[in-house]
Design an enzyme around this catalytic site. Structure first.
Site, PDB file in Angstrom:
ATOM      1  N   HIS A  44      29.093  16.827  21.512  1.00 32.62           N
ATOM      2  CA  HIS A  44      27.999  17.581  22.134  1.00 32.62           C
ATOM      3  C   HIS A  44      26.642  16.903  21.991  1.00 32.62           C
ATOM      4  O   HIS A  44      25.818  16.969  22.915  1.00 32.62           O
ATOM      5  CB  HIS A  44      27.921  18.991  21.533  1.00 32.62           C
ATOM      6  CG  HIS A  44      28.926  19.941  22.087  1.00 32.62           C
ATOM      7  ND1 HIS A  44      30.249  19.924  21.711  1.00 32.62           N
ATOM      8  CD2 HIS A  44      28.799  20.951  22.994  1.00 32.62           C
ATOM      9  CE1 HIS A  44      30.899  20.869  22.372  1.00 32.62           C
ATOM     10  NE2 HIS A  44      30.047  21.506  23.152  1.00 32.62           N
TER      11      HIS A  44
ATOM     12  N   ASP B 118      30.695  26.890  18.158  1.00 34.03           N
ATOM     13  CA  ASP B 118      30.982  27.230  19.558  1.00 34.03           C
ATOM     14  C   ASP B 118      32.470  27.008  19.833  1.00 34.03           C
ATOM     15  O   ASP B 118      32.875  26.667  20.945  1.00 34.03           O
ATOM     16  CB  ASP B 118      30.120  26.386  20.511  1.00 34.03           C
ATOM     17  CG  ASP B 118      30.031  26.947  21.922  1.00 34.03           C
ATOM     18  OD1 ASP B 118      30.506  28.073  22.145  1.00 34.03           O
ATOM     19  OD2 ASP B 118      29.504  26.253  22.808  1.00 34.03           O
TER      20      ASP B 118
END
Length: 388
Positions: free
Chosen positions: A250, A273
């Site tokens: 990410h 997440d």
């Protein structure tokens, strides 16, 4: 019942110390002592190991082939129990953008049953959406995007028995300012996400009471030298928290380091997440209504966009230390105390302090997870060597 934990190092609230003995009485932390206070008491010996607070994941969608959006209590319980293997002792089940009716049902299910889970403790609900904008939609379904609604939030609070602890919105949507003021007045942490907001719009949202930037750098307008955007606001604004997903997919480690240096490691939140493929083999899964392929350690929807992660919070802690951008003390703080503070739960979890529930983890000096304890009871263990 009184027991003592012996270990080489303890990450206590505000200090790191050891070796020594940590008292546990009736499932709660007592005092720390360098010498054994009670020669007759039971000692659990973790010589060569470190003791840290249980981790707090404030942004997680699923684990072990279960998704919060499935609206199934047994699945929720499986997530809760599975998280113990990640070092997580408290978490916020996180929803996705969906219909109002679906969210009504899901928050009601969690609010009715959350105390019955047998693993990591549920400290509230994180509603990620549906008040977002399309440009940075990520793996959120644009069909359900709409302007913030105080009435909808009131319904979700009622349905969940006041369990909504955190909600994410795009600050440029109509009515955002009024919504933020209301949510903040109800002690709901307002987070900013999936947004193309300008720096000024994000700043205005913070002035109204928003306090968290969601998965910083992802799903938001980027930093530009003439328009700092949401990312610039996450880096520069005062007295806010910034989530970051440190899985190596990410965000580049250097970008994570920039955020931590500017924001401060006391206001940076390690989150996962994580979606249902966490703890599972690579292959095909679902994130809400979207099919997802997990390959080479990343989860992606058709077209290649990242769709949550398969990150475990214990590995985020280890990653930032191995990347050389945080000390073990800082990394543990960013995954325990800081997340608890961001949602107003620092009085209940995320610390080793007298009177708190004895939720803690046992680590090797290279930050490998050896055991997870809830209320002073070992609930997950990698191996039994060295424990007596």
């Amino acid at each position: 019942m009184v027991r003592y934990i012996y270990a080489d190092k303890f990450f206590l609230d505000g200090t790191v110390t050891g070796p020594g003995f940590l008292k546990i009485k009736d499932g709660r932390f007592g005092d720390f002592s360098k010498e054994m206070p009670d020669k007759a008491a039971e000692v659990i010996d973790y010589t060569g190991h470190w003791i840290a607070p249980g981790l707090v994941d404030t942004h997680i969608h699923g684990f072990r082939n279960h998704d919060i959006m499935d609206c199934d209590f047994e699945g929720l319980n499986q997530i809760s129990e599975g998280l113990l293997s990640c070092g997580v002792t408290s978490f916020l089940p996180t929803t996705l953008t969906s219909s109002t009716e679906a969210l009504n049902t899901i928050v009601e299910m969690i609010g009715t049953h959350y105390t019955k889970v047998r693993g990591a403790k549920i400290k509230g609900i994180f509603l990620e959406g549906p008040f977002f904008t399309e440009k940075h939609k990520g793996a959120q379904n644009t069909k359900y995007f709409c302007d913030p609604s105080i009435e909808k939030l009131k319904t979700w609070q009622k349905q969940s028995k006041q369990l909504v602890r955190k909600i994410a919105i795009a600050p440029e949507r109509k009515g955002a300012a009024e919504f933020i003021e209301y949510a903040a007045s109800e002690e709901i942490a307002v987070a900013l996400a999936h947004s193309d907001a300008t720096y000024e719009q994000a700043q205005h949202a913070v002035e109204k009471g928003a306090i968290i930037f969601v998965h910083t750098f992802n799903g938001m307008s980027p930093l530009h030298h003439r328009e700092p955007g949401m990312a610039g606001a996450a880096i520069n604004l005062k007295d806010v928290f910034a989530e970051i997903i440190c899985d190596g997919h990410h965000v580049h480690p250097a970008a994570a380091n920039i955020l931590m240096n500017a924001r401060g490691r006391d206001q940076t939140l390690l989150v996962t997440d994580c979606m249902m493929a966490g703890g599972m083999p690579e292959g095909n899964y679902q994130l809400g209504e979207f099919p997802v392929e997990v390959k080479d350690g990343a989860a992606r929807i058709a077209g290649g966009s990242l769709a949550g992660s398969i990150l475990q919070l214990k590995d985020a802690v280890k990653n930032v230390v191995e990347w050389g951008i945080a000390t073990p003390e800082e990394a543990i703080y960013m995954a325990s105390t800081a997340p608890a503070k961001s949602i107003g739960m620092e009085g209940e979890c995320g610390k080793i302090a007298t009177g708190y529930g004895a939720d803690f983890i046992v680590l090797t000096p290279d930050l490998g997870l050896m055991a997870t304890y809830l209320d002073g009871v070992c609930r997950y263990q990698v191996q039994k060597e060295g424990v007596r």
